[in-house]
Scaffold this active site. Structure first.
Site, PDB file in Angstrom:
ATOM      1  N   ARG A  17       8.527  -8.901  15.300  1.00  0.00           N
ATOM      2  CA  ARG A  17       8.890  -7.575  14.790  1.00  0.00           C
ATOM      3  C   ARG A  17       7.896  -6.580  15.371  1.00  0.00           C
ATOM      4  O   ARG A  17       6.687  -6.833  15.370  1.00  0.00           O
ATOM      5  CB  ARG A  17       8.823  -7.561  13.263  1.00  0.00           C
ATOM      6  CG  ARG A  17       9.053  -6.161  12.665  1.00  0.00           C
ATOM      7  CD  ARG A  17       8.934  -6.163  11.142  1.00  0.00           C
ATOM      8  NE  ARG A  17       8.649  -4.823  10.661  1.00  0.00           N
ATOM      9  CZ  ARG A  17       9.572  -3.930  10.310  1.00  0.00           C
ATOM     10  NH1 ARG A  17      10.846  -4.239  10.360  1.00  0.00           N
ATOM     11  NH2 ARG A  17       9.224  -2.726   9.909  1.00  0.00           N
ATOM     12  N   ASP A  24       0.863   5.179   1.887  1.00  0.00           N
ATOM     13  CA  ASP A  24       0.210   5.842   3.011  1.00  0.00           C
ATOM     14  C   ASP A  24      -0.523   7.089   2.500  1.00  0.00           C
ATOM     15  O   ASP A  24       0.036   7.856   1.714  1.00  0.00           O
ATOM     16  CB  ASP A  24       1.246   6.238   4.068  1.00  0.00           C
ATOM     17  CG  ASP A  24       1.883   5.018   4.719  1.00  0.00           C
ATOM     18  OD1 ASP A  24       1.265   3.932   4.703  1.00  0.00           O
ATOM     19  OD2 ASP A  24       3.012   5.137   5.244  1.00  0.00           O
ATOM     20  N   HIS A  82       4.865   0.149  -0.180  1.00  0.00           N
ATOM     21  CA  HIS A  82       5.638  -0.689   0.747  1.00  0.00           C
ATOM     22  C   HIS A  82       4.749  -1.774   1.333  1.00  0.00           C
ATOM     23  O   HIS A  82       3.521  -1.733   1.199  1.00  0.00           O
ATOM     24  CB  HIS A  82       6.282   0.176   1.846  1.00  0.00           C
ATOM     25  CG  HIS A  82       5.306   1.002   2.629  1.00  0.00           C
ATOM     26  ND1 HIS A  82       4.664   2.113   2.102  1.00  0.00           N
ATOM     27  CD2 HIS A  82       4.826   0.883   3.884  1.00  0.00           C
ATOM     28  CE1 HIS A  82       3.865   2.632   3.007  1.00  0.00           C
ATOM     29  NE2 HIS A  82       3.936   1.901   4.107  1.00  0.00           N
ATOM     30  N   HIS A 108       0.850  -1.197   0.000  1.00  0.00           N
ATOM     31  CA  HIS A 108       0.000   0.000   0.000  1.00  0.00           C
ATOM     32  C   HIS A 108       0.886   1.247   0.000  1.00  0.00           C
ATOM     33  O   HIS A 108       2.087   1.163   0.270  1.00  0.00           O
ATOM     34  CB  HIS A 108      -0.894   0.024   1.253  1.00  0.00           C
ATOM     35  CG  HIS A 108      -0.123   0.176   2.533  1.00  0.00           C
ATOM     36  ND1 HIS A 108       0.588  -0.857   3.102  1.00  0.00           N
ATOM     37  CD2 HIS A 108       0.081   1.249   3.344  1.00  0.00           C
ATOM     38  CE1 HIS A 108       1.181  -0.438   4.200  1.00  0.00           C
ATOM     39  NE2 HIS A 108       0.898   0.852   4.380  1.00  0.00           N
TER      40      HIS A 108
END
Ligand code: GA4
Length: 327
Positions: free
Chosen positions: A270, A205, A260, A203
Site C-alpha cells: 500500500r 493529525d 484514524h 492518531h
C-alpha cells in the site's frame, strides 16, 4: 525486483492484531468539488465524521501516478541508499518502523518532508538533495497542486460554514510561511497468514486538513463517533480529507478531528501520499471570530501553531493532544 524478506527483517517487532475482518465502511461522505451543493455536504461530513472523500478535484491523474512511480522506485532501493535521506535525530526524511521520537512503531516505511522553502531546515535541504532530480520535481509539482487544492477545499468549507470572508481558512494554509508537510507512506505486503499488523497507529493529525491519496490497497480505518473502527474502501482516483486538530479549534469544535489508523493487511504493498496543510509557526490557532455566535466562548486556551506543534512532537501517537489546550 527487490527481495522483501531481507527488508522486512529490519522492522521492529509489532504485535499482530485480531484476525476478525474489519467492517467495510459504506458511508464515506462524498464531496463533488464541481457541484454547487459541495459546501453543504462538506460541512455536514466534517461535523459528522471529520472525514470525506473528494471527487472531481481537478488534479491530473498523470501528476499523481508520476509521483507514485518515483516513490515506488525510491522505496524499492536498498536500505543503505534510503538511509542517505535519513538525517539522525530528525523526524524528517526517510524512516522505517519508528514513528515520531517517543516510542511509536508501525510496519511502515516513509519519507517525511517539510513543504515550505522558507521554513526548511538545513536537514530538509539535505534530504531533498539526496533524491533523484526527477523525483524532486514530481514532489514539488505535487505539493504545489496540493496546496492549491487545500485552499479551494477550505474556501468551499468557509462558505458552507456561512463565514463572510471566503479566505478565512484558506489564507492560513495559503500563507507563504505555512508550515505544511508531506508524507509518503509505503506499507510492504504482509504474509498470507490472515494476521494484521499496525501499519500506522491511531492518531489525529495536528494540522488544519490532511489530503490523502492512496493506491488501490486497503488499510485505512477511521473511528466513528461510537468508538467503532471501520475500513475505508480505497479509491486511487479520489482524495480523502481529514479534519485536523487545528481545524477543530478554529471551528470551536463544530468539526471534530478524525481519529484514524492504517492496518497492514494487504498482500500487495500500500502506498499513500499525504499533504498536511498547516499554519505558519506564528499563527494563532483560535476559533474564527466570524463563526462564533454572540455569547459563544472559545473552548480552548490561546496558542500558536508553534506551541501546538512542539507539544505534539513530544506526545505519543495515540495521545489526545488537544486536551492540554482545552479550557
Ligand atoms: C501525525 C500526522 C503527520 O504524519 C505528522 C506525524 C508526526 C511524525 O511522524 O513525526 C507525529 C504525529 C504526526 C503526531 C504526534 C507525534 C508527531 C509522530 C508523533 C508521535 C508528520 C505530524 O505532523 O504529526
Amino acid at each position: 525486483v527487490v527481495s522483501h524478506t531481507s527488508e522486512l527483517n529490519r522492522f521492529l517487532p509489532i504485535k499482530p492484531c485480531k484476525t476478525t475482518p474489519p467492517t467495510i465502511f459504506s458511508g464515506t461522505p462524498e464531496v463533488d468539488l464541481s457541484h454547487p451543493e459541495a459546501k453543504t455536504i462538506m460541512v455536514k461530513a466534517c461535523q459528522d465524521y471529520g472525514f470525506f472523500k473528494l471527487i472531481n478535484h481537478g488534479v491530473s491523474f498523470h501528476l499523481i501516478s508520476n509521483l507514485e512511480n518515483h516513490a515506488l522506485n525510491f522505496f524499492s532501493q536498498p536500505q543503505s541508499l534510503k538511509h542517505m535521506a535519513a538525517p539522525p535525530h530528525d523526524p524528517f526524511g526517510y524512516g522505517s518502523s519508528r514513528i515520531g521520537s517517543n516510542g511509536d512503531v508501525g510496519r511502515v516505511e516513509y519519507l517525511l518532508l517539510n513543504t515550505n522553502p522558507d521554513v526548511l531546515s538545513p536537514n530538509s535541504l539535505l534530504i531533498l538533495h539526496q533524491l533523484p532530480v526527477l523525483f524532486r520535481c514530481a514532489l514539488e509539482e505535487y505539493m504545489v497542486a496540493m496546496k492549491k487544492m487545500c485552499c479551494e477545499v477550505l474556501e468551499v468549507m468557509a462558505e458552507g460554514l456561512g463565514i463572510g470572508e471566503r479566505n478565512a481558512l484558506s489564507r492560513v494554509v495559503g500563507d507563504q510561511r505555512s508550515d505544511s508537510c508531506f508524507r509518503l507512506n509505503y506499507y510492504p505486503p504482509v504474509a498470507a497468514d490472515g494476521n494484521m499488523l499496525i501499519g500506522f497507529g491511531e492518531h489525529t493529525d495536528p494540522q488544519i486538513i490532511s489530503v490523502l491519496r492512496s493506491n488501490s490497497e486497503s488499510g485505512l480505518q477511521i473511528c466513528l463517533n461510537d468508538g467503532s473502527w471501520v475500513s475505508v474502501p480505497p479509491d486511487p482516483t479520489s482524495f480523502f480529507i481529514n479534519v485536523g486538530d487545528s481545524l477543530q479549534v478554529m471551528t470551536n469544535r463544530r468539526f471534530k478531528s478524525v481519529k484514524h489508523r492504517v492496518l497492514a493487511e494487504s498482500k500487495k504493498s500500500r502506498m499513500s501520499m499525504i499533504y498536511f496543510g498547516g499554519a505558519a509557526l506564528s499563527e494563532k490557532i483560535a476559533p474564527l471570530k466570524s463563526l462564533m455566535s454572540k455569547d459563544e466562548e472559545s473552548l480552548y486556551k490561546e496558542f500558536t501553531w508553534l506551541e501546538y506543534k512542539n507539544a505534539a512532537y513530544k506526545s505519543r501517537l495515540a495521545d489526545n493532544r488537544l486536551s492540554l489546550f482545552e479550557k
